[in-house]
Scaffold this motif. Structure first.
Motif, PDB file in Angstrom:
ATOM      1  N   GLU A  16       9.781   5.018   0.115  1.00  0.00           N
ATOM      2  CA  GLU A  16      10.903   4.865   1.050  1.00  0.00           C
ATOM      3  C   GLU A  16      11.245   3.392   1.261  1.00  0.00           C
ATOM      4  N   LYS A  18       8.725   4.371   6.275  1.00  0.00           N
ATOM      5  CA  LYS A  18       7.326   4.759   6.072  1.00  0.00           C
ATOM      6  C   LYS A  18       7.071   5.223   4.650  1.00  0.00           C
ATOM      7  N   GLY A  19       6.039   4.651   4.038  1.00  0.00           N
ATOM      8  CA  GLY A  19       5.672   5.012   2.673  1.00  0.00           C
ATOM      9  C   GLY A  19       6.289   4.061   1.673  1.00  0.00           C
ATOM     10  N   LYS A  20       5.538   3.739   0.640  1.00  0.00           N
ATOM     11  CA  LYS A  20       5.972   2.766  -0.361  1.00  0.00           C
ATOM     12  C   LYS A  20       7.299   3.153  -1.024  1.00  0.00           C
ATOM     13  N   ALA A  57       0.850  -1.184   0.000  1.00  0.00           N
ATOM     14  CA  ALA A  57       0.000   0.000   0.000  1.00  0.00           C
ATOM     15  C   ALA A  57       0.892   1.242   0.000  1.00  0.00           C
ATOM     16  N   GLU A  58       0.370   2.350  -0.454  1.00  0.00           N
ATOM     17  CA  GLU A  58       1.154   3.600  -0.510  1.00  0.00           C
ATOM     18  C   GLU A  58       1.644   4.022   0.873  1.00  0.00           C
ATOM     19  N   ASP A  59       0.850   3.754   1.921  1.00  0.00           N
ATOM     20  CA  ASP A  59       1.212   4.186   3.275  1.00  0.00           C
ATOM     21  C   ASP A  59       1.831   3.063   4.107  1.00  0.00           C
ATOM     22  N   VAL A  60       2.444   2.075   3.433  1.00  0.00           N
ATOM     23  CA  VAL A  60       3.040   0.939   4.129  1.00  0.00           C
ATOM     24  C   VAL A  60       4.095   1.393   5.140  1.00  0.00           C
ATOM     25  N   GLU A  61       4.220   0.637   6.212  1.00  0.00           N
ATOM     26  CA  GLU A  61       5.277   0.844   7.205  1.00  0.00           C
ATOM     27  C   GLU A  61       6.015  -0.474   7.380  1.00  0.00           C
ATOM     28  N   ASP A 115       0.090  -3.123   4.340  1.00  0.00           N
ATOM     29  CA  ASP A 115       0.337  -1.783   4.868  1.00  0.00           C
ATOM     30  C   ASP A 115       1.164  -1.792   6.161  1.00  0.00           C
ATOM     31  N   ARG A 116       1.454  -2.969   6.701  1.00  0.00           N
ATOM     32  CA  ARG A 116       2.382  -3.100   7.829  1.00  0.00           C
ATOM     33  C   ARG A 116       3.188  -4.368   7.621  1.00  0.00           C
ATOM     34  N   THR A 147      -4.626  -4.440   3.897  1.00  0.00           N
ATOM     35  CA  THR A 147      -5.734  -3.491   3.773  1.00  0.00           C
ATOM     36  C   THR A 147      -6.953  -4.230   3.227  1.00  0.00           C
TER      37      THR A 147
END
Length: 198
Positions: free
Chosen positions: A90, A86-88, A67-71, A165-166, A159
């Motif tokens: 990165e 944090k963020g796809k 996901a775009e906001d993955v951590e 996303d994690r 998600t």
């Protein structure tokens, strides 16, 4: 005779009462919903696909599952001190840099086990609900011809669109440190910083 009838009646009522109590103990009380239940097997398949793509060292292909906001959480500290990407962009760029700077030749995941779980109440630490897959496997990494075997545990949260996303990782970094002779996290960060200055 009257005493015998009263005694028999009292004994019968006592027996029935005990039977009812025993029945209550045996039958579990129904609840609306469990905190956790088994999730769809498709999430195990998705986690397997993520490992397959990662093992090819093609991190753009692996990034398609994020996901775009993955951590992404590394195992180098406690809940408040571990390294987190944090963020796809990165996350994917870090792994590309890791590939370019550490001398990694190959990576293979074997003896895989995936347990997909539906969390119906908020999980501790992440505060998330939904599907999380707990996985454990052996990871053989070869750095400059030298193998590092690491037994690894990960917990991956999905998600509603079935994207990761994690990504929480748990493993002993000692075999990697011995083969690379340095902290891989430091190598990537330092080399990236030098390249940014150049």
């Amino acid at each position: 005779m009257k005493k015998l009838v009263i005694f028999t009646g009292f004994f019968f009522l006592l027996f029935i009462s005990c039977q009812e109590k025993e029945k209550e103990r045996e039958e579990p009380v129904a609840t609306n919903q469990s905190n956790y239940e088994v999730a769809s097997e498709k999430y195990s398949d998705l986690s397997d696909e993520a490992l397959d793509r990662m093992s090819t060292l093609d991190f753009d292909a692996w990034g398609e599952l994020l996901a775009e906001d993955v951590e992404y959480y590394f195992p180098d500290g406690d809940a408040n001190t571990r390294t987190i990407l944090k963020g796809k962009d990165e996350v994917v760029n870090w792994w590309k840099s890791w590939k370019n700077n550490t001398g990694i030749d190959s990576m293979e995941f074997t003896e895989r086990v995936h347990v997909p779980i539906q969390a119906n109440t908020r999980l501790n630490y992440s505060g998330l609900t939904g599907v999380i897959v707990i996985s454990y496997f052996s990871n053989r990494m070869v750095y400059n011809g030298q193998p590092a075997d690491v037994r690894t545990n990960v917990a991956v949260h999905y998600t509603e669109d079935s994207l990761i996303d994690r990504f929480y990782t748990y493993y002993d970094r000692t075999p990697i440190l011995k083969v690379v002779n340095a902290n891989v996290l430091d190598i990537v960060v330092k080399k990236d910083s030098v390249q940014a200055v150049d």
